[in-house]
Design an enzyme around this catalytic site. Structure first.
Site: not given
Length: 421
Positions: A90, A144, A164, A194, A244
């Site tokens: 990440r 995700n 989500c 998102h 987002y």
């Protein structure tokens, strides 16, 4: 009832377990299996999970295992919350795109594509093993990028629904501003995972009064501050975008900000180390306050509600989920995965009708859907050209020089996770 959590060693898990304990009347879980390849994390998280159930006098039992087939055998539902490559991957997703002047984020843009490429093959392998062992189990995907992963699962014929926590978080926020209980708030929530907008906020259900205009008039400053977007923008849009959307509406500003501070991945990694230390304390029998900063707020409530509805035991009749479009948004393909309100039951999720969507949002949805098509092809079949095509199509990239440079970086940083590289 038996539920299995793949990625059960996650520091998120105590939030989920707390929800199962509190909401036992909605979802009576007899056995909760936490599956994770990391035995050390399983021991810590599993121990706290047992103490949480004991404190709340929940009669269910917690089982921990590193064996996937054992974990899913006989499960009524399997929840996926895994992170391929961990926080180290990440951090790379959030770092190398910035070298090209693009947003570095784990689900959006180039970083989101990298995560999809790492994740889709692993999730499909897990789902295939679930189907061989227990073909009637539902798969609830919280992993995700949820939209792309859920589309991969549905295309492969799995019984899957994506989940989500953005919508439930906004529902709770709006309920607080309105002074009502959260179940009274129904969101006209539309978009892709998102990439969503609240085009209405209704009291009492889908046919209830739309109070969004008044909500923006009275509380627009606070809502805008939470989204880190100008109040004037919300007034012009007349809707509430998810946070987002800031990556799209303020891309260059976000890139500048990200270049001046530690990555979110570094912050989360430090937080996880502290959380695991707390979990090791045998006197801890509830989720610590620090967990609220980890993210995933209200994940447990959303997961319990969805599982209960899918398994026929309850849950609210309408929930925001990720599922096939099937004509709901006529400007998108039927097999696009959208995030909207749906009627959820034992047969799955059926999207509710959506009023005409403003071209301002529809155009961006169509663009990102095309990107997700190409991203899924790259995840399923690999190859540098497919990665380049997906990156070039993304509205946050869109220039061939950026796409070329990002393709090289993506492959270099993810080679160990890409079978074709």
């Amino acid at each position: 009832m038996k539920l299995t959590v793949v990625g059960g060693g996650s520091t998120y898990t105590p939030e989920l377990v707390d929800g199962f304990a509190r909401l036992r009347d909605t979802l009576p879980v007899e056995e909760l299996v936490l599956m994770d390849p990391a035995q050390d994390r399983l021991d810590l998280v599993g121990g706290l999970a047992r103490r949480i159930l004991a404190r709340q006098d929940h009669p269910g039992r917690i089982t921990t295992t590193t064996d996937l087939d054992q974990a899913v055998d006989g499960a009524d539902a399997v929840l996926l919350q895994l992170r391929v490559g961990g926080q180290a991957a990440r951090e790379q997703d959030e770092t190398w795109p910035l070298e090209c002047g693009c947003v570095g984020q784990e689900t959006t843009g180039a970083g989101g594509l990298a995560k999809a490429l790492r994740t889709v093959p692993v999730v499909l392998d897990i789902a295939d093993r679930v189907r061989r062992t227990n073909p009637h189990a539902w798969i609830i995907d919280f992993t995700n990028p949820v939209g792309i992963v859920t589309r991969a699962l549905l295309r492969a014929g799995h019984k899957a629904v994506g989940l989500c926590n953005v919508a439930i978080g906004l529902q709770r926020k709006f309920a607080g501003l309105l002074g009502v209980e959260p179940p009274e708030v129904h969101l006209d929530h539309v978009g892709l995972n998102h990439l969503t907008w609240e085009t209405g906020v209704r009291l009492g259900g889908p046919e209830g009064e739309d109070v969004l205009p008044g909500l923006l008039t009275r509380h627009g400053d606070r809502i805008a501050a939470d989204l880190r977007l100008p109040r004037a923008l919300l007034d012009r849009l007349g809707v509430v975008p998810s946070y987002y959307l800031r990556y799209y509406y303020a891309h260059d500003e976000v890139v500048r900000e990200l270049g001046t501070k530690p990555s979110r991945a570094a912050e989360v990694a430090a937080m996880e180390r502290e959380l695991l230390t707390l979990y090791a304390d045998p006197s801890l029998d509830g989720k610590p306050a620090l967990l609220a900063e980890r993210g995933g707020a209200y994940y447990s409530e959303a997961a319990v509600d969805l599982a209960a509805a899918l398994l026929g035991g309850g849950g609210t009749p309408y929930q925001v989920v990720n599922t096939y479009n099937r004509g709901t948004l006529p400007f998108l393909p039927d097999d696009a995965v959208i995030e909207v309100q749906a009627a959820v039951g034992a047969k799955g999720a059926s999207p509710l009708p959506v009023p005409s969507v403003d071209p301002l949002y529809a155009g961006l949805m169509a663009n990102v859907t095309a990107y997700e098509d190409l991203a899924l092809e790259a995840a399923l079949h690999g190859g540098r050209t497919r990665v380049f095509r997906a990156l070039l199509s993304h509205p946050l990239i869109g220039q061939y020089e950026y796409a070329e440079a990002l393709t090289d970086r993506l492959i270099a940083h993810n080679r160990e996770h890409l079978a074709w590289a």
